[in-house]
Write a protein that holds these residues in place. Structure first.
Motif, PDB file in Angstrom:
ATOM      1  N   ARG A   8      -6.930  77.524  39.129  1.00 51.35           N
ATOM      2  CA  ARG A   8      -7.908  78.611  39.038  1.00 51.35           C
ATOM      3  C   ARG A   8      -8.882  78.266  37.922  1.00 51.35           C
ATOM      4  O   ARG A   8      -8.552  77.512  37.019  1.00 51.35           O
ATOM      5  CB  ARG A   8      -7.207  79.941  38.726  1.00 51.35           C
ATOM      6  CG  ARG A   8      -6.199  80.395  39.780  1.00 51.35           C
ATOM      7  CD  ARG A   8      -6.824  80.668  41.144  1.00 51.35           C
ATOM      8  NE  ARG A   8      -8.054  81.429  41.052  1.00 51.35           N
ATOM      9  CZ  ARG A   8      -8.149  82.753  40.926  1.00 51.35           C
ATOM     10  NH1 ARG A   8      -7.056  83.488  40.916  1.00 51.35           N
ATOM     11  NH2 ARG A   8      -9.315  83.342  40.824  1.00 51.35           N
ATOM     12  N   ARG A   9     -10.079  78.866  37.976  1.00 48.26           N
ATOM     13  CA  ARG A   9     -11.086  78.618  36.946  1.00 48.26           C
ATOM     14  C   ARG A   9     -11.581  79.945  36.386  1.00 48.26           C
ATOM     15  O   ARG A   9     -11.765  80.904  37.128  1.00 48.26           O
ATOM     16  CB  ARG A   9     -12.252  77.820  37.522  1.00 48.26           C
ATOM     17  CG  ARG A   9     -11.813  76.414  37.969  1.00 48.26           C
ATOM     18  CD  ARG A   9     -12.977  75.524  38.311  1.00 48.26           C
ATOM     19  NE  ARG A   9     -13.884  75.328  37.207  1.00 48.26           N
ATOM     20  CZ  ARG A   9     -13.748  74.372  36.265  1.00 48.26           C
ATOM     21  NH1 ARG A   9     -12.736  73.553  36.307  1.00 48.26           N
ATOM     22  NH2 ARG A   9     -14.643  74.262  35.318  1.00 48.26           N
ATOM     23  N   GLU A  11     -14.454  80.568  35.408  1.00 53.01           N
ATOM     24  CA  GLU A  11     -15.805  80.833  35.905  1.00 53.01           C
ATOM     25  C   GLU A  11     -15.792  81.726  37.147  1.00 53.01           C
ATOM     26  O   GLU A  11     -16.807  82.315  37.511  1.00 53.01           O
ATOM     27  CB  GLU A  11     -16.548  79.522  36.238  1.00 53.01           C
ATOM     28  CG  GLU A  11     -16.859  78.675  35.042  1.00 53.01           C
ATOM     29  CD  GLU A  11     -15.712  77.713  34.668  1.00 53.01           C
ATOM     30  OE1 GLU A  11     -14.585  77.824  35.234  1.00 53.01           O
ATOM     31  OE2 GLU A  11     -15.938  76.864  33.798  1.00 53.01           O
ATOM     32  N   ASN A  12     -14.641  81.817  37.818  1.00 51.51           N
ATOM     33  CA  ASN A  12     -14.461  82.662  39.001  1.00 51.51           C
ATOM     34  C   ASN A  12     -13.284  83.604  38.779  1.00 51.51           C
ATOM     35  O   ASN A  12     -12.251  83.489  39.448  1.00 51.51           O
ATOM     36  CB  ASN A  12     -14.217  81.795  40.249  1.00 51.51           C
ATOM     37  CG  ASN A  12     -15.378  80.879  40.533  1.00 51.51           C
ATOM     38  OD1 ASN A  12     -16.506  81.328  40.620  1.00 51.51           O
ATOM     39  ND2 ASN A  12     -15.102  79.592  40.646  1.00 51.51           N
ATOM     40  N   ASP A  14     -10.698  86.884  38.553  1.00 53.05           N
ATOM     41  CA  ASP A  14     -10.272  87.996  39.400  1.00 53.05           C
ATOM     42  C   ASP A  14     -10.722  89.320  38.790  1.00 53.05           C
ATOM     43  O   ASP A  14     -10.975  90.284  39.497  1.00 53.05           O
ATOM     44  CB  ASP A  14      -8.747  87.999  39.557  1.00 53.05           C
ATOM     45  CG  ASP A  14      -8.264  86.773  40.305  1.00 53.05           C
ATOM     46  OD1 ASP A  14      -8.731  86.555  41.435  1.00 53.05           O
ATOM     47  OD2 ASP A  14      -7.441  86.028  39.752  1.00 53.05           O
ATOM     48  N   ASN A  26     -12.475  86.936  30.709  1.00 51.87           N
ATOM     49  CA  ASN A  26     -12.323  86.617  32.121  1.00 51.87           C
ATOM     50  C   ASN A  26     -10.850  86.403  32.407  1.00 51.87           C
ATOM     51  O   ASN A  26     -10.166  85.670  31.688  1.00 51.87           O
ATOM     52  CB  ASN A  26     -13.118  85.375  32.495  1.00 51.87           C
ATOM     53  CG  ASN A  26     -14.598  85.652  32.561  1.00 51.87           C
ATOM     54  OD1 ASN A  26     -15.028  86.800  32.496  1.00 51.87           O
ATOM     55  ND2 ASN A  26     -15.395  84.613  32.687  1.00 51.87           N
TER      56      ASN A  26
END
Length: 118
Positions: A8-9, A11-12, A14, A26
């Motif tokens: 997972r990153r 930058e994206n 949940d 984040n």
């Protein structure tokens, strides 16, 4: 048992806590429940002013944090004892609930936080 590697990153995320110009957090969640958080707190950030209202205004931070400091200097105060501890780059830390915090100095604080599966 699933033997696939999951990536997972930040930058994206949940979820995200947006603290406007003060920074943000984040949050990514893995399929087995582990969470990772990237927190960025700008100079002048305080838990009292910038994060407390987003959490419903509890007296102190109700969360248990385990993480690693990448940059900056975060001063964490255990409210009941008034003990203040500096978290600085390279520190792996564990903070119990019942604290508040603030950024000290002119450098932003960047932390990576980990949460066990719930």
């Amino acid at each position: 048992m699933d033997n696939a590697i999951e990536i997972r990153r930040f930058e994206n995320p949940d979820e995200a806590l947006d603290m406007k110009e003060a920074g943000g957090i984040n949050i990514v969640k893995m399929s087995h429940g582990t969470t990772g958080m990237r927190a960025v707190f700008e100079p002048g950030w305080t838990w009292e002013k910038d994060e407390k209202p987003l959490l419903g205004s509890p007296d102190t931070c109700p969360m248990h944090h385990v993480g690693y400091c990448l940059s900056g200097k975060l001063m964490v105060r255990m409210v009941q004892t008034e003990k203040v501890t500096a978290i600085t780059p390279g520190d792996f830390f564990e903070i119990p609930p019942g604290h508040d915090a603030y950024v000290e100095g002119s450098e932003k604080v960047e932390l990576i936080l980990f949460g066990a599966p719930s």
